[in-house]
Design a protein around this motif. Structure first.
Motif, short mmCIF file in Angstrom:
data_model
loop_
_atom_site.label_atom_id
_atom_site.label_comp_id
_atom_site.label_asym_id
_atom_site.label_seq_id
_atom_site.Cartn_x
_atom_site.Cartn_y
_atom_site.Cartn_z
N UNK A 1 0.86 -1.18 0.00
CA UNK A 1 0.00 0.00 0.00
C UNK A 1 0.89 1.23 0.00
N UNK A 2 0.29 2.39 -0.22
CA UNK A 2 1.05 3.64 -0.17
C UNK A 2 1.65 3.84 1.22
N UNK A 3 0.88 3.51 2.26
CA UNK A 3 1.39 3.64 3.62
C UNK A 3 2.59 2.74 3.84
N UNK A 4 2.51 1.51 3.36
CA UNK A 4 3.61 0.57 3.54
C UNK A 4 4.88 1.08 2.85
N UNK A 5 4.71 1.64 1.64
CA UNK A 5 5.86 2.20 0.93
C UNK A 5 6.46 3.36 1.72
N UNK A 6 5.60 4.23 2.20
CA UNK A 6 6.08 5.38 2.97
C UNK A 6 6.79 4.95 4.24
N UNK A 7 6.29 3.88 4.87
CA UNK A 7 6.95 3.36 6.07
C UNK A 7 8.36 2.89 5.74
N UNK A 8 8.53 2.25 4.60
CA UNK A 8 9.85 1.80 4.19
C UNK A 8 10.78 2.96 3.86
N UNK A 9 10.22 4.01 3.26
CA UNK A 9 11.03 5.19 2.89
C UNK A 9 11.62 5.88 4.11
N UNK A 10 10.97 5.77 5.25
CA UNK A 10 11.44 6.44 6.46
C UNK A 10 12.78 5.89 6.95
N UNK A 11 13.09 4.65 6.58
CA UNK A 11 14.27 3.98 7.13
C UNK A 11 15.50 4.06 6.25
N UNK B 1 20.51 -8.44 3.55
CA UNK B 1 20.60 -8.60 5.02
C UNK B 1 21.39 -7.49 5.69
N UNK B 2 22.47 -7.04 5.05
CA UNK B 2 23.27 -5.95 5.63
C UNK B 2 22.50 -4.64 5.65
N UNK B 3 21.73 -4.40 4.59
CA UNK B 3 20.91 -3.18 4.56
C UNK B 3 19.92 -3.20 5.71
N UNK B 4 19.22 -4.32 5.86
CA UNK B 4 18.22 -4.43 6.94
C UNK B 4 18.88 -4.28 8.30
N UNK B 5 20.02 -4.91 8.48
CA UNK B 5 20.72 -4.86 9.76
C UNK B 5 21.10 -3.42 10.12
N UNK B 6 21.40 -2.61 9.12
CA UNK B 6 21.88 -1.25 9.38
C UNK B 6 20.77 -0.20 9.44
N UNK B 7 19.57 -0.54 8.98
CA UNK B 7 18.51 0.48 9.01
C UNK B 7 17.40 0.15 10.00
N UNK B 8 17.26 -1.12 10.39
CA UNK B 8 16.21 -1.51 11.34
C UNK B 8 16.83 -1.73 12.71
N UNK B 9 16.41 -0.95 13.68
CA UNK B 9 16.96 -1.05 15.03
C UNK B 9 16.15 -1.95 15.95
N UNK C 1 15.28 -8.61 16.08
CA UNK C 1 14.53 -9.78 15.61
C UNK C 1 15.52 -10.81 15.09
N UNK C 2 15.06 -12.04 14.92
CA UNK C 2 15.91 -13.13 14.44
C UNK C 2 15.87 -13.16 12.92
N UNK C 3 16.95 -12.72 12.28
CA UNK C 3 17.00 -12.66 10.82
C UNK C 3 17.63 -13.96 10.28
#
Length: 356
Positions: A42-52, A101-109, A112-114
């Motif tokens: 959704x547009x909201x979901x995209x915007x949530x991703x853009x924040x990170x 995985x490195x991108x996620x590790x560095x932008x999501x604080x 969780x178990x990746x």
């Protein structure tokens, strides 16, 4: 958690989901996991991703981050984030997919178990190794169980491909394969126009990202062919006929698919759908544009990002389809005129022969 309750694993409904989920479904369910998918884009979901992420991050990664955040919001603390480096020897994915995985590790604080297995055939890490690594990270070491899970994954995946190639619509083939249903199209709708779409699965089959491109074309009376309608071998051979080699992992979805239909003259035009700023896509689209000009085949390049508006998208698509219709009418009229001229010439020759 009760003894009968299944362990859960989250899969973002983005990037490799659109190409590989039938396999993932068979694999993880056989291992005893319940798969939790993120919500549809959704547009909201995209915007949530853009924040990170930084602003110049490509749209597919922004969407992926949004889907991962969505899973975390659902309370899922084990999420599958594979690193798909290369799918064949020296056939690579783009750097962002390789380093997901490195991108996620560095932008999501959020902790969780990746689960982050690596597929890298250039380095000798094959798909079986990928499956073993995935299971091991989930605490599963039973070799026979892993083999059974891999076998089930391939069974469902191959059924999905078989149905998609026969012409079954993507989502229906997806669900059929997962539900153990196998059917093939025997009657194909006759359309006045046809196009081939060169696009990554995660751009084309995400209805929000693609602005429902396939449905729009269907309503316009246009038959759309995709990479799922041809075999891997047909796509690779088409690339070789262009005197090119496959370098990018997704090149079969783009260059190989467009080249196959160009070479077999089975379509009226080409539509390229790509995310704005995608380096590999720009190279592949330019390559096909060059060859399309050589055979005078019309081509439309649609670029998408989080700001793409549906009105402008639809206007360009309608204009392209109108142009294809005019081109088809002119071609038919020209053939009719040539036929009439040929018949007239034949009559003149016959009359001259009689007079002589």
């Amino acid at each position: 958690m009760t003894n009968t309750e299944k362990k859960k694993i989250g899969i973002p409904r983005a990037i490799s989901y659109y190409n590989n989920y039938p396999f993932y479904y068979g694999f993880f369910t056989t291992l005893g996991f319940e798969i939790i998918l993120s919500d549809k884009t959704t547009t909201k979901l995209i915007n949530d991703g853009c924040k990170y992420v930084v602003s110049d991050t490509c749209l597919p990664v922004k969407v992926y981050v949004g889907h991962l955040v969505n899973l975390l919001e659902k309370g899922i603390d084990t999420i599958f984030v594979p690193s798909l480096q290369s799918t064949s020897y020296k056939v690579n994915n783009c750097s962002k997919i390789r380093g997901l995985p490195e991108i996620i590790r560095n932008v999501i604080n959020i902790p969780f178990n990746m689960i982050e297995p690596t597929l890298d055939k250039t380095e000798g890490i094959g798909f079986h190794d990928f499956c073993i690594d995935t299971a091991n990270q989930l605490g599963i070491t039973d070799v026979d169980l892993i083999k059974s899970a891999e076998k089930k994954g391939w069974e469902i995946y191959n059924n999905f491909l078989k149905m998609a190639k026969s012409g079954i619509e993507f989502n229906k083939a997806f669900q059929n394969a997962i539900n153990g249903i196998i059917e093939c199209n025997t009657i194909e709708k006759v359309r006045p126009l046809s196009v081939v779409i060169m696009a990554h699965g995660y751009n084309l089959y995400d209805e929000r990202i693609s602005m429902n491109l396939l449905k729009k074309l269907d309503k316009m009376g246009v038959k759309a062919y995709t990479s799922l309608n041809i075999t891997r071998e047909e796509s690779i051979n088409a690339i070789h006929k262009l005197d090119e080699i496959q370098y990018w992992a997704n090149e079969l979805d783009l260059t190989g698919t467009a080249a196959y239909y160009m070479q077999n003259k089975g379509v009226d035009g080409i539509i390229a759908l790509s995310a704005f700023g995608c380096g590999p896509d720009s190279l592949m689209v330019d390559e096909i544009q060059y060859h399309a000009k050589e055979i005078n085949m019309p081509m439309l390049h649609l670029t998408i990002d989080e700001h793409t508006g549906e009105a402008g998208f639809l206007t360009r698509l309608e204009a392209f389809v109108d142009m294809l219709s005019r081109k088809r009418r002119i071609s038919i009229m020209q053939k009719q005129q040539n036929k009439i001229q040929k018949e007239n010439n034949t009559r003149v020759i016959e009359k001259t022969t009689v007079n002589i």
